[in-house]
Motif scaffolding. Structure first.
Motif, mmCIF file in Angstrom:
data_model
loop_
_atom_site.group_PDB
_atom_site.id
_atom_site.type_symbol
_atom_site.label_atom_id
_atom_site.label_comp_id
_atom_site.label_asym_id
_atom_site.label_seq_id
_atom_site.Cartn_x
_atom_site.Cartn_y
_atom_site.Cartn_z
ATOM 1 N N SER A 36 0.828 -1.202 0.000
ATOM 2 C CA SER A 36 0.000 0.000 0.000
ATOM 3 C C SER A 36 0.862 1.251 0.000
ATOM 4 O O SER A 36 0.635 2.185 -0.770
ATOM 5 N N VAL A 37 1.878 1.252 0.866
ATOM 6 C CA VAL A 37 2.763 2.413 0.932
ATOM 7 C C VAL A 37 3.526 2.557 -0.390
ATOM 8 O O VAL A 37 3.713 3.658 -0.905
ATOM 9 N N ALA A 38 3.925 1.422 -0.947
ATOM 10 C CA ALA A 38 4.646 1.463 -2.224
ATOM 11 C C ALA A 38 3.776 2.086 -3.310
ATOM 12 O O ALA A 38 4.252 2.854 -4.133
ATOM 13 N N LEU A 39 2.505 1.767 -3.265
ATOM 14 C CA LEU A 39 1.589 2.327 -4.275
ATOM 15 C C LEU A 39 1.523 3.842 -4.148
ATOM 16 O O LEU A 39 1.663 4.567 -5.132
ATOM 17 N N ILE A 40 1.330 4.305 -2.914
ATOM 18 C CA ILE A 40 1.247 5.758 -2.716
ATOM 19 C C ILE A 40 2.557 6.413 -3.125
ATOM 20 O O ILE A 40 2.577 7.420 -3.822
ATOM 21 N N LEU B 244 10.783 2.383 -0.096
ATOM 22 C CA LEU B 244 11.898 1.899 -0.907
ATOM 23 C C LEU B 244 11.381 1.125 -2.122
ATOM 24 O O LEU B 244 11.837 1.333 -3.252
ATOM 25 N N VAL B 245 10.418 0.238 -1.876
ATOM 26 C CA VAL B 245 9.858 -0.549 -2.978
ATOM 27 C C VAL B 245 9.219 0.382 -4.007
ATOM 28 O O VAL B 245 9.417 0.232 -5.209
ATOM 29 N N GLY B 246 8.464 1.355 -3.511
ATOM 30 C CA GLY B 246 7.828 2.326 -4.404
ATOM 31 C C GLY B 246 8.862 3.072 -5.209
ATOM 32 O O GLY B 246 8.699 3.298 -6.405
ATOM 33 N N PHE B 247 9.954 3.428 -4.545
ATOM 34 C CA PHE B 247 11.024 4.152 -5.230
ATOM 35 C C PHE B 247 11.658 3.296 -6.309
ATOM 36 O O PHE B 247 11.812 3.716 -7.455
ATOM 37 N N ILE B 248 11.977 2.049 -5.934
ATOM 38 C CA ILE B 248 12.616 1.156 -6.905
ATOM 39 C C ILE B 248 11.687 0.914 -8.085
ATOM 40 O O ILE B 248 12.086 0.971 -9.244
ATOM 41 N N PHE B 249 10.420 0.708 -7.754
ATOM 42 C CA PHE B 249 9.420 0.457 -8.789
ATOM 43 C C PHE B 249 9.367 1.627 -9.768
ATOM 44 O O PHE B 249 9.443 1.449 -10.989
ATOM 45 N N SER B 250 9.266 2.851 -9.223
ATOM 46 C CA SER B 250 9.129 3.982 -10.146
ATOM 47 C C SER B 250 10.444 4.257 -10.870
ATOM 48 O O SER B 250 10.450 4.653 -12.014
ATOM 49 N N PHE C 96 11.179 15.174 -0.755
ATOM 50 C CA PHE C 96 10.949 14.936 0.661
ATOM 51 C C PHE C 96 9.448 14.831 0.903
ATOM 52 O O PHE C 96 8.981 14.030 1.701
ATOM 53 N N LYS C 97 8.722 15.676 0.168
ATOM 54 C CA LYS C 97 7.268 15.745 0.310
ATOM 55 C C LYS C 97 6.627 14.365 0.085
ATOM 56 O O LYS C 97 5.771 13.944 0.845
ATOM 57 N N VAL C 98 7.095 13.700 -0.954
ATOM 58 C CA VAL C 98 6.513 12.403 -1.284
ATOM 59 C C VAL C 98 6.778 11.407 -0.159
ATOM 60 O O VAL C 98 5.882 10.682 0.275
ATOM 61 N N ILE C 99 8.024 11.398 0.313
ATOM 62 C CA ILE C 99 8.388 10.441 1.359
ATOM 63 C C ILE C 99 7.577 10.721 2.622
ATOM 64 O O ILE C 99 7.002 9.805 3.230
ATOM 65 N N ILE C 100 7.519 12.009 3.000
ATOM 66 C CA ILE C 100 6.778 12.371 4.203
ATOM 67 C C ILE C 100 5.291 12.026 4.042
ATOM 68 O O ILE C 100 4.676 11.405 4.919
ATOM 69 N N THR C 101 4.739 12.398 2.895
ATOM 70 C CA THR C 101 3.317 12.121 2.671
ATOM 71 C C THR C 101 3.044 10.626 2.739
ATOM 72 O O THR C 101 2.105 10.188 3.411
ATOM 73 N N SER C 102 3.864 9.845 2.053
ATOM 74 C CA SER C 102 3.636 8.403 2.062
ATOM 75 C C SER C 102 3.725 7.863 3.486
ATOM 76 O O SER C 102 2.909 7.028 3.892
#
Lengths: 227, 836
Positions: free
Chosen positions: B29-33, B325-331, B352-358
Motif C-alpha cells: 500500500s505504501v509502495a503504491l502511494i 523503498l519498494v515504491g522508489f525502486i518500482f518507479s 521529501f514531500k513524497v516520502i513524508i506524505t507516504s
C-alpha cells in the motif's frame, strides 16, 4: 453381540524423548444397546480413547472394529462417510454450526450424505428432546442445555449404530445436566442405540450399564453396574 | 517478557505467516502511494523542465519599468533573478509574410530564457545583432559573422494625447552570432533577433524606450504572494503585469484546484487505508479469544488498546520504509527504463514531500485501521470471548430464503452453507468485500484511464499527417496545380488542402445581437487598437475574422470538435452554411442564426483591392476549436466553409495549407525534396516535417500505457494479498468448526467445495459492487477530465467488468488454497480442540 471392539489400541503423541503414550494396548468391547461410561482423571487417556474409537484420529497401533469392520483400513473419504452414517458424536462444547438453525444443524449429516430427510423422524427427535419450538432458532439464540440437546439430536439424526459423547454435560449446571442426560438415555433406549460416554461425574457414571476406568492410558477397571 | 507489551512481539513472532501478510499488505500500500507520488512529481518536474525550456525560467514580467524600479526589483530579497528586455521594433520585408521582432536583451535574460548560440557571440557593441538560423535561410542572408545589412524597423506606440502612432526608422546591423531556432518559431513564421540594450537606447527616441523586467522568485517564497507584493510595492498597473501561467499552473501556484487528480488520489488513498484496515481488523478478530483471556486476568481495555497500537507502530516502523523503498525502486525502474521524454518525466524526482506524505498516510492508515478493532477488542467481555468457539461477536444470519433454495438446488447443502457463512459475521464480510470491491474499483478506474486516453486521437489533434506546407499571410497562395503535383508524387497517400484568409473578412454586428460579455471584450480589448476606431459600416461594428475553406475529407473528420449543430457537407457545398468557432469570447450565436460579414475582394493576380461586399452566412454548427489552423488567429471568431463555398464567396482559387500523409515504408527523403521544391515556389512558404514529433508521441503513448498498466498490476497485487489475507483468516478462525464438520462426516471433498464456494461468493459479491461503483466512478472521472482532455471517451467498461468478475472469482477461490490445505491436513481432534 459386540458392536465395538478395540484390539491392542495404542496412541503415542510426539516421538523420541518427548513422546507421550496416551493410550497403551487397550482392549475394549461394547455390546449392542449398551451404555458404557468411561471415567478417569484428567490426562488418563479418556478422550484419546473416544476419538480413536470414533475414527477421529488414527492410532499408533491396534485396531478398532465397528460392526466387525476395521475402520482404520478405510480411506479418508470412506471413513468420513462411515462416520456420518454409523457414528454420532456429542461434544462438551456442542460444536453447532452457527449459521444454521437448530433443525438445519440436526439434518446436516443427512444433507451431507445426500439423503432424503425423514421429517417425521426428525420431528419425533425434536419432540423427544423437547426442542421442537426452538427448531428455527440459530444456536446463538439457544441456551447451553438447548444447544446440547440439538447436538444430541444431530448425533441421532442418521440413526447411527453407536454414539460417542465426550463429557456432554461438562458445560451445564447440575439441573440441566440431569435433564439432558435423561433425554439422552430416553433417546438411546427408544432408538436402540449404543452409547459410550466420558464423564467426570460419578453419579452420571452410575446410571450407565458399565463403568470403565482409565489411568495412564490403561483400563484399570471394567465393572458392570448393579442396579 | 518484562512488560505486558512483550506479548505483542511474542504474538507477532509466533504468527509468522500472519505478520508477514500484514507487513506485505502495508508495504504494498505504501509502495503504491509512493510510486504514484514519485510518478506525479517526476512528471511535474518533466513538464516544468519543458516549460522552462520552451518559455524560459521566469515567473512573471513587469512592463514599462524605469531604472529605479529595476534596481529595486534587482535588489529585492525575494527575487532571485531579473532579466531586462527592451523592444526595438518589428522588421518586415515585402517579399515575406514573416514577423521579425528586434529586441535588446541583457545577459541575464538570455540565460533565463535559455537561448543559445550556434556560432559567434552575443551582441555587445552598438548595432550588433544575433539572428535565428532558420531566419537567415528564409531571408537568404549570408550566415557569415561580420556580415552587414540594413533593416527597416517600426514600432507602434500611444502618444501623449492617447493616439496610436507608428515610429519608423532604419539602421545598419552587423551579424555577430547565430542562435538556435526558437521552438515553434518557424511554424508560426515569427522570429526573434537580439541586439544589446545600448543599441536600442541609441536607435530609439527616449520616449519610446521601454524596459520590461523578467523575474524569478526565490524558491523559498510563494510565487503568487511575492508577485502581488512586488506589484503593489512598485505600484505597477495590472496591464503591465504578465504572469507565466503555463509554469505556475504546473507548479500548482494557481487558484485552480485539480479535481480529477484529487479525486484519483482520494480513490487510491481510500483503497490503501481500506486494505490496511482490513488487515488489522481480521488480525484482531482472529485473536478475540486471546483478548478475552487477557481481560479475564485483569488487563484493562486501555492496556489492550495500547498493546494493539504498539503492534501497529512496530509494524509501521518496519513496513513503511520498506514500502517507500519498494515504491522508489518500482518507479525508478519504470521511469529510467522507459526514459520518458517530453511531456512526461525523464528523471526520477524523489522529493521529501513524497516520502513524508507516504509515511504519514501509511501511519495514519495503520492507526485509523487499529482504532476500531482496538475498541472492539478492548470491549470484549471475557466470558463471551472465552466461552464461545468462533461466534465471539454476535453473529447474526440474514434470512434470504429465496437465495437459499436457489443455492441449495445449485450447489447443494455445502453451497448453501458457504453462502450463509459469508454473512455469519456481517462486519468481517463487509470489510472483506469492501476491500475486494476497492480493488475492483481501482482496476476499472485505472483501466478506464488507460483505454480512454485514445492516443491516436491525440496524435491526430496535434499532427496533420506527415508533412505540412503552409503559407501564412498576405495574398500568396499555392495553386490548384501545386496540389495536383503533390498528389502526383509517388508515395503520397492523402493530401488535405485548406483555403484560408485571415484579413478582409469582417463579422458585422450590432450591440443588440451579441451578448454583454462579448461586447465588453470587444470594447475593452479590441476597440483600443487604432485601426478599429474607424471600422464601422452601416452602423455595425466590424471584427476581423479568420475564414477557412475545408475539403470534403477534412470536413468529414472534424466531428470531434463539434459542440452544437451538425456538419452537413452536402449542404455546405451548395449553401452559405458555415461552422462557427468561438475564438476568445462567445458572442452568444446559436445554430441556425444568420450572421453578416463584410468581405473585401482582391485581384488574385496582382493583389489589388477590388471592392467590398456583404454576405450572410447561416451557422450550421459550432466548433470548440480550430481543427486545422494557420498558427495565428484574428481577434474575431473563426468560420469554416466548404472549399467550394469559400471560392464562391472570396473568389480565391489557391490554397494556404496542405497536410500531407504518405504511404508507410516510403523513402521519405525523395518525397521531402519534391515537397520542399513546391514549398519554395512561394517566398515565406514553410515546410514542416512531423516525423520526429510523431515518433515522440508514439513513444510517449507506449510509455504512458506501460506506466498505467504497471500501476494496475500493483493495485491488483494489493487486492490479491488483501483477499488472500482475509479469506485465510476467515477460514483459520473457523478451524474448530471445520473439525466438527469432519467429525460428523463431511468428506474432504465436500469441505473443499464448501470453502471454495465461499471464496467464490466473496468474489461474486465484490465483483458486483466493484463493477457498479467502478463504472460510476470512472464516469465521474471522465466528466471531471473531459474539460481538459477533450480526447477522452467513455464507454461502459465491459471488458474491465468481465476482467474484474473473472479475476475476483479466481482470486477468491485461489485464496482458499493455503488455508484449505492447512485445515484438511489438520487432525480432527486437534481442530476440535482448536489449538492455533
Amino acid at each position: 453381540m459386540d458392536i465395538l471392539k478395540s484390539e491392542n489400541l495404542s496412541k503415542t503423541y510426539g516421538s523420541g524423548e518427548i513422546s507421550v503414550d496416551a493410550l497403551k494396548n487397550v482392549d475394549f468391547t461394547v455390546k449392542e444397546g449398551e451404555f458404557v461410561a468411561v471415567v478417569g482423571s484428567s490426562g488418563s487417556g479418556k478422550s484419546t480413547l473416544l476419538h480413536l474409537l470414533g475414527g477421529l484420529d488414527r492410532p499408533t497401533n491396534g485396531k478398532v472394529l465397528i460392526n466387525d469392520r476395521d475402520i482404520y483400513t478405510l480411506k479418508e473419504r470412506d471413513l468420513s462417510i462411515f462416520r456420518r452414517r454409523e457414528i454420532g458424536f456429542i461434544f462438551q462444547f456442542y460444536n453447532l454450526v452457527p449459521v444454521l438453525t437448530a433443525k438445519e444443524n440436526i439434518t446436516l449429516p443427512l444433507l451431507l450424505d445426500g439423503r432424503i430427510i425423514d421429517n417425521d423422524y426428525i420431528d419425533e427427535l425434536l419432540s423427544t428432546l423437547k426442542i421442537k419450538d426452538r427448531k428455527e432458532h440459530l444456536p446463538s439464540a439457544l441456551s447451553g442445555g438447548q444447544q446440547q440437546r440439538v447436538a444430541i439430536a444431530r448425533a441421532l439424526a442418521t440413526k447411527p449404530s453407536i454414539i460417542f459423547a465426550d463429557e456432554p454435560t461438562g458445560n451445564l449446571d447440575s439441573k440441566i445436566s440431569s435433564e439432558v442426560l435423561d433425554l439422552l438415555r430416553i433417546s438411546i433406549k427408544k432408538y436402540h442405540q449404543t452409547l459410550v460416554m466420558i464423564t467426570h461425574d460419578e453419579e452420571v457414571a452410575k446410571t450407565a450399564d458399565r463403568i470403565v476406568t482409565l489411568e495412564d492410558g490403561k483400563i484399570i477397571s471394567n465393572e458392570v453396574v448393579v442396579k | 517478557m518484562r512488560k505486558y507489551n512483550g506479548l505483542t512481539f511474542k504474538y507477532l513472532k509466533k504468527q509468522k505467516q500472519r505478520t508477514a501478510l500484514t507487513l506485505l499488505g502495508i508495504i504494498l500500500s505504501v509502495a503504491l502511494i509512493t510510486s504514484i507520488g514519485i510518478f506525479g512529481e517526476s512528471i511535474k518536474h518533466g513538464m516544468v523542465q519543458q516549460v522552462l525550456d520552451l518559455k524560459g525560467k521566469y515567473h512573471g514580467t513587469f512592463d514599462n519599468l524605469d531604472d529605479k524600479e529595476i534596481s529595486i526589483l534587482k535588489k529585492h530579497t525575494k527575487v532571485k533573478n531579473v532579466g531586462i528586455q527592451t523592444p526595438l521594433g518589428g522588421y518586415r520585408r515585402e517579399d515575406s509574410s514573416l514577423t521579425i521582432s528586434i529586441e535588446g536583451w541583457d545577459k541575464n535574460l538570455i540565460d533565463m530564457i535559455g537561448r543559445s548560440l550556434l556560432k559567434g557571440r552575443w551582441p555587445r557593441d552598438n548595432n550588433e545583432i544575433v539572428l535565428e538560423r532558420w531566419l537567415l535561410e528564409q531571408l537568404e542572408i549570408e550566415p557569415r559573422i561580420g556580415n552587414k545589412f540594413t533593416w527597416k524597423y517600426d514600432m507602434t506606440y500611444i502618444d501623449e494625447e492617447g493616439k496610436w502612432n507608428n515610429y519608423e526608422s532604419e539602421a545598419e546591423f552587423t551579424l555577430v552570432g547565430i542562435m538556435k531556432d526558437s521552438p515553434g518559431g518557424k511554424a508560426t513564421g515569427s522570429s526573434l533577433s537580439l541586439v544589446s540594450i545600448n543599441t536600442v537606447k541609441n536607435l530609439l527616441p527616449k520616449a519610446l524606450l521601454n524596459k520590461n523586467a523578467f523575474f524569478w522568485v526565490n524558491d523559498t517564497y510563494s510565487i503568487k504572494d511575492t508577485l502581488d507584493e512586488l506589484q503593489s510595492s512598485l505600484k505597477i498597473d495590472d496591464d503591465n503585469v504578465r504572469v507565466n501561467y503555463e509554469l505556475l499552473n504546473i507548479l500548482g501556484e494557481n487558484d485552480k484546484v485539480n479535481f480529477p487528480i484529487i479525486f484519483l488520489i482520494a480513490i487510491v488513498l481510500i483503497a490503501t487505508i481500506g486494505a490496511i484496515y482490513n488487515i488489522f481488523h481480521i488480525s484482531v478478530m482472529e485473536r478475540i479469544k486471546e483478548f478475552g483471556t487477557l481481560r479475564s486476568i485483569g488487563t484493562t481495555p486501555k492496556q489492550i488498546k495500547k498493546m494493539l497500537f504498539t503492534e501497529g507502530f512496530f509494524l509501521s516502523v518496519i513496513s513503511i520504509p520498506v514500502g517507500i523503498l519498494v515504491g522508489f525502486i518500482f518507479s525508478k525502474l519504470l521511469i529510467s527504463n522507459l526514459s520518458i521524454v517530453n511531456n512526461v518525466a525523464n528523471e526520477v524526482v524523489v522529493s521529501f514531500k513524497v516520502i513524508i506524505t507516504s509515511s504519514i498516510v501509511g501511519l495514519l492508515a495503520v492507526f485509523i485501521s487499529i482504532y476500531n478493532p482496538a475498541r472492539l477488542a478492548s470491549k470484549v467481555s471475557p466470558i463471551e470471548a472465552m466461552g464461545n468457539d468462533s461466534a465471539v461477536l454476535k453473529e447474526g444470519t440474514t434470512k434470504k430464503r429465496k437465495w437459499h433454495s436457489l443455492l441449495n438446488s445449485l450447489f447443494g447443502v455445502t453451497g448453501k452453507m458457504a453462502y450463509q457463512n459469508l454473512w455469519r459475521n456481517k462486519k468481517r464480510s463487509v470489510v472483506t468485500i469492501f476491500s475486494m470491491t476497492l480493488g475492483c474499483i481501482l482496476f476499472i478506474v485505472f483501466s478506464f484511464i488507460n483505454s480512454s486516453a485514445d492516443f491516436d486521437n491525440i496524435l491526430d489533434d496535434h499532427l496533420h499527417g506527415d508533412y505540412s506546407i503552409m503559407v501564412n499571410r498576405g495574398m500568396e497562395k499555392y495553386s490548384v496545380k501545386d496540389l495536383e503535383s503533390i498528389n502526383n508524387i509517388e508515395g503520397i497517400k492523402e493530401v488535405k488542402a485548406i483555403k484560408f484568409r485571415g484579413f478582409g473578412f469582417n463579422l458585422m454586428f450590432n450591440e443588440e445581437n451579441v451578448n454583454s460579455d462579448f461586447l465588453k471584450y470587444f470594447k475593452e480589448e479590441i476597440l483600443k487598437f487604432p485601426h478599429y476606431n474607424q471600422k464601422k459600416k452601416n452602423g455595425q461594428y466590424l471584427l476581423e475574422s479568420d475564414v477557412f475553406g475545408y475539403d470534403d475529407k477534412t470536413l468529414s473528420k472534424i466531428d470531434k470538435y463539434l459542440e452544437k449543430g451538425n456538419i452537413d457537407i452536402k449542404r455546405m457545398k451548395e449553401k452559405p452554411l458555415a461552422l462557427f468557432i468561438n475564438s476568445r469570447v462567445d458572442p452568444g450565436y446559436r445554430v441556425g442564426d444568420k450572421i453578416k460579414f463584410n468581405v473585401s475582394l482582391f485581384d488574385s493576380d496582382d493583389g489589388k483591392y477590388i471592392r467590398d461586399k456583404e454576405i450572410e452566412l447561416e451557422i450550421g454548427g459550432i466548433l470548440n476549436f480550430y481543427p486545422i489552423n494557420m498558427g495565428i488567429y484574428s481577434m474575431g471568431p473563426g468560420i469554416v466553409l466548404h472549399e467550394d463555398m469559400f471560392k464562391d464567396i472570396l473568389e480565391i482559387d489557391g490554397y494556404s495549407r496542405f497536410d500531407i500523409s504518405i504511404e508507410p515504408k516510403i523513402i521519405r527523403e525523395k518525397i521531402e525534396n519534391k515537397l520542399e521544391g513546391i514549398t519554395n515556389k512561394i517566398p515565406g512558404g514553410t515546410f514542416v516535417d512531423y516525423e520526429k514529433e510523431k515518433k515522440l508521441l508514439q513513444k510517449q503513448k507506449r510509455q504512458i500505457k506501460i506506466m498505467v498498466i504497471s500501476l494496475i498490476i500493483v493495485i491488483g497485487l494489493i487486492g490479491f494479498f488483501n483477499i488472500v489475507n482475509t479469506i485465510t483468516t476467515n477460514l483459520i478462525i473457523r478451524t474448530r468448526e471445520f473439525g466438527m464438520l469432519r467429525a460428523i462426516g463431511i468428506t474432504n471433498k465436500q469441505l473443499k467445495k464448501m470453502v471454495r464456494l465461499e471464496g467464490m461468493f466473496y468474489g461474486i459479491v465484490s465483483a458486483f459492487w466493484g463493477s457498479i461503483l467502478g463504472t460510476i466512478l470512472s464516469f465521474i472521472l471522465y466528466l471531471l477530465f473531459k474539460q481538459e482532455a477533450t480526447y477522452m471517451k467513455w464507454n461502459t467498461p465491459w471488458i474491465s467488468i468481465l476482467g474484474v468478475c473473472v479475476g475476483t472469482i479466481i482470486v477468491g477461490v485461489l485464496a482458499t488454497f493455503i488455508p484449505l490445505k492447512r485445515i484438511s491436513s489438520m487432525n480432527i481432534v486437534e481442530s476440535i480442540r482448536n489449538v492455533e
